[in-house]
Scaffold this motif. Structure first.
Motif, PDB file in Angstrom:
ATOM      1  N   GLU A 142      -4.606 -17.988  -1.823  1.00 13.61           N
ATOM      2  CA  GLU A 142      -5.244 -16.759  -2.314  1.00 13.61           C
ATOM      3  C   GLU A 142      -4.859 -15.539  -1.482  1.00 13.61           C
ATOM      4  O   GLU A 142      -4.857 -14.413  -1.996  1.00 13.61           O
ATOM      5  CB  GLU A 142      -6.763 -16.923  -2.305  1.00 13.61           C
ATOM      6  N   VAL A 143      -4.548 -15.752  -0.192  1.00 11.84           N
ATOM      7  CA  VAL A 143      -4.174 -14.636   0.673  1.00 11.84           C
ATOM      8  C   VAL A 143      -2.849 -14.026   0.230  1.00 11.84           C
ATOM      9  O   VAL A 143      -2.607 -12.820   0.403  1.00 11.84           O
ATOM     10  CB  VAL A 143      -4.101 -15.109   2.139  1.00 11.84           C
ATOM     11  N   LEU A 144      -1.992 -14.828  -0.382  1.00 13.61           N
ATOM     12  CA  LEU A 144      -0.655 -14.360  -0.755  1.00 13.61           C
ATOM     13  C   LEU A 144      -0.597 -13.769  -2.159  1.00 13.61           C
ATOM     14  O   LEU A 144       0.453 -13.260  -2.561  1.00 13.61           O
ATOM     15  CB  LEU A 144       0.336 -15.531  -0.671  1.00 13.61           C
ATOM     16  N   LEU A 145      -1.686 -13.824  -2.900  1.00 17.10           N
ATOM     17  CA  LEU A 145      -1.639 -13.382  -4.285  1.00 17.10           C
ATOM     18  C   LEU A 145      -1.293 -11.899  -4.413  1.00 17.10           C
ATOM     19  O   LEU A 145      -0.401 -11.521  -5.184  1.00 17.10           O
ATOM     20  CB  LEU A 145      -2.984 -13.670  -4.965  1.00 17.10           C
ATOM     21  N   VAL A 146      -1.992 -11.054  -3.664  1.00 14.60           N
ATOM     22  CA  VAL A 146      -1.749  -9.606  -3.772  1.00 14.60           C
ATOM     23  C   VAL A 146      -0.356  -9.225  -3.280  1.00 14.60           C
ATOM     24  O   VAL A 146       0.376  -8.500  -3.978  1.00 14.60           O
ATOM     25  CB  VAL A 146      -2.846  -8.817  -3.027  1.00 14.60           C
ATOM     26  N   PRO A 147       0.093  -9.678  -2.088  1.00  9.54           N
ATOM     27  CA  PRO A 147       1.468  -9.348  -1.673  1.00  9.54           C
ATOM     28  C   PRO A 147       2.518  -9.838  -2.660  1.00  9.54           C
ATOM     29  O   PRO A 147       3.500  -9.124  -2.933  1.00  9.54           O
ATOM     30  CB  PRO A 147       1.604 -10.045  -0.317  1.00  9.54           C
ATOM     31  N   LEU A 148       2.332 -11.039  -3.192  1.00 10.34           N
ATOM     32  CA  LEU A 148       3.299 -11.554  -4.163  1.00 10.34           C
ATOM     33  C   LEU A 148       3.321 -10.705  -5.427  1.00 10.34           C
ATOM     34  O   LEU A 148       4.389 -10.392  -5.959  1.00 10.34           O
ATOM     35  CB  LEU A 148       2.956 -12.999  -4.527  1.00 10.34           C
ATOM     36  N   PHE A 149       2.147 -10.316  -5.896  1.00 16.09           N
ATOM     37  CA  PHE A 149       2.094  -9.523  -7.128  1.00 16.09           C
ATOM     38  C   PHE A 149       2.763  -8.164  -6.918  1.00 16.09           C
ATOM     39  O   PHE A 149       3.493  -7.683  -7.795  1.00 16.09           O
ATOM     40  CB  PHE A 149       0.645  -9.339  -7.569  1.00 16.09           C
ATOM     41  N   VAL A 150       2.510  -7.543  -5.766  1.00 16.73           N
ATOM     42  CA  VAL A 150       3.136  -6.243  -5.485  1.00 16.73           C
ATOM     43  C   VAL A 150       4.648  -6.390  -5.416  1.00 16.73           C
ATOM     44  O   VAL A 150       5.405  -5.572  -5.973  1.00 16.73           O
ATOM     45  CB  VAL A 150       2.575  -5.667  -4.168  1.00 16.73           C
ATOM     46  N   MET A 151       5.130  -7.434  -4.744  1.00 19.59           N
ATOM     47  CA  MET A 151       6.566  -7.644  -4.616  1.00 19.59           C
ATOM     48  C   MET A 151       7.201  -7.939  -5.975  1.00 19.59           C
ATOM     49  O   MET A 151       8.252  -7.376  -6.329  1.00 19.59           O
ATOM     50  CB  MET A 151       6.842  -8.793  -3.649  1.00 19.59           C
ATOM     51  N   LEU A 152       6.570  -8.801  -6.766  1.00 16.27           N
ATOM     52  CA  LEU A 152       7.121  -9.143  -8.076  1.00 16.27           C
ATOM     53  C   LEU A 152       7.084  -7.954  -9.024  1.00 16.27           C
ATOM     54  O   LEU A 152       7.983  -7.796  -9.865  1.00 16.27           O
ATOM     55  CB  LEU A 152       6.344 -10.319  -8.676  1.00 16.27           C
ATOM     56  N   SER A 153       6.053  -7.105  -8.895  1.00 20.07           N
ATOM     57  CA  SER A 153       6.002  -5.897  -9.729  1.00 20.07           C
ATOM     58  C   SER A 153       7.143  -4.961  -9.392  1.00 20.07           C
ATOM     59  O   SER A 153       7.748  -4.344 -10.290  1.00 20.07           O
ATOM     60  CB  SER A 153       4.660  -5.182  -9.532  1.00 20.07           C
TER      61      SER A 153
END
Length: 297
Positions: A142-153
């Motif tokens: 869950e900690v990686l969800l926001v960084p991953l979403f920002v990077m993938l966006s």
């Protein structure tokens, strides 16, 4: 002297055959009790799955009946056919299969060389690097969800197969599992391959990998279950209905006006079916891996 004394005291001597018979009877009783206990535990564990399947075959009006019936009075086989009409279930199913198969392939392609390097090769910083790999297991997803979403966006990958697959093409648990198994393979086999002129890559693929099929099956199974059951991450990185996975699609069977439980349970049964089939296919490898782990320990 002992037998004579027992006869003088009126005590019937216990023969070896009688003692053996009693021991066998006691062993049969313990084995029977163990079997009954195992069956009870299995029934408790399987009851939710059995209830799910039976509910999937009930009419909608019978779900709310009281007292509830374990065995449906009328079998409604059409519920399974109604699943596809409730949404693009076949498309969700296909998406989950594509993501799961691609993730398994990526984890094995990356995990096998990495595990072999940690298990057999000597290079500076090997132990420290392996600790970093193990440390990544302690980070909640869950900690990686926001960084991953920002990077993938930023890459324009949101709502695509790349977003569902690429972040999971390396798995620290798979590397750890395979490394532990590789270390249990006798080094003499690799030394013989070296004498035959094999290099590290050839030894890995022609000697180590064929001997590690049980561990590879377990790693593939664990990866499949993790990918197939994933819900929160696919929910965040997908937007269009055509890119949803099957677990996200299940949540769409609920509505504000109520839930059609037979329809939902029919979909859930179809979702659980691949995991059950995969487990039955690799059950033998699971047993072999646990047996070899016990021998190694």
């Amino acid at each position: 002297m002992t037998a004579t004394r027992e006869l003088a005291l009126g005590v019937r001597p216990v023969t070896r055959a009688a003692a053996t018979s009693r021991a066998r009877s006691r062993e049969r009783m313990l084995r029977g009790a163990s079997t009954v206990l195992k069956l009870l535990v299995a029934l408790v564990m399987l009851f939710p799955l059995i209830w799910m399947v039976l509910t999937a075959l009930e009419p909608t009006s019978a779900v709310a009946a009281w007292p509830p019936r374990i065995i449906p009075s009328h079998w409604e086989w059409g519920n399974v056919l109604q699943v596809e009409k409730a949404g693009p279930f076949a498309r969700w199913y296909l998406n989950s299969l594509i993501v799961a198969v691609a993730t398994i392939a990526g984890d094995l392609v990356v995990g096998i060389p990495a595990a072999y390097a940690f298990a057999r090769m000597k290079f500076p910083g090997r132990n420290a690097l392996f600790l970093v790999v193990l440390g990544s297991l302690m980070i909640p997803g869950e900690v990686l969800l926001v960084p991953l979403f920002v990077m993938l966006s930023g890459w324009g990958w949101v709502d695509s197969y790349q977003a569902l697959i690429v972040p999971f093409l390396a798995n620290a648990f798979v590397i750890f599992l395979l490394k532990q198994f590789f270390e249990g393979i006798p080094a003499e086999l690799e030394e013989a391959a070296v004498l035959d002129g094999c290099g590290p890559v050839r030894i890995m693929w022609n000697v180590v990998v064929p001997l590690s099929r049980p561990a590879l099956a377990v790693a593939a199974f664990m990866t499949f279950i993790s990918s197939w059951n994933s819900y929160l991450y696919p929910l965040i990185v997908t937007r269009s209905p055509s890119m949803r996975t099957v677990t996200v699609g299940l949540s769409l069977f609920k509505s504000e006006n109520g839930t059609d439980w037979p329809l939902l349970m029919s979909a859930a049964t179809l979702v659980a079916l691949p995991a059950i089939i995969v487990f039955l296919l690799i059950e033998r490898h699971l047993k072999n891996t646990m047996a070899l782990s016990g021998m190694k320990g």
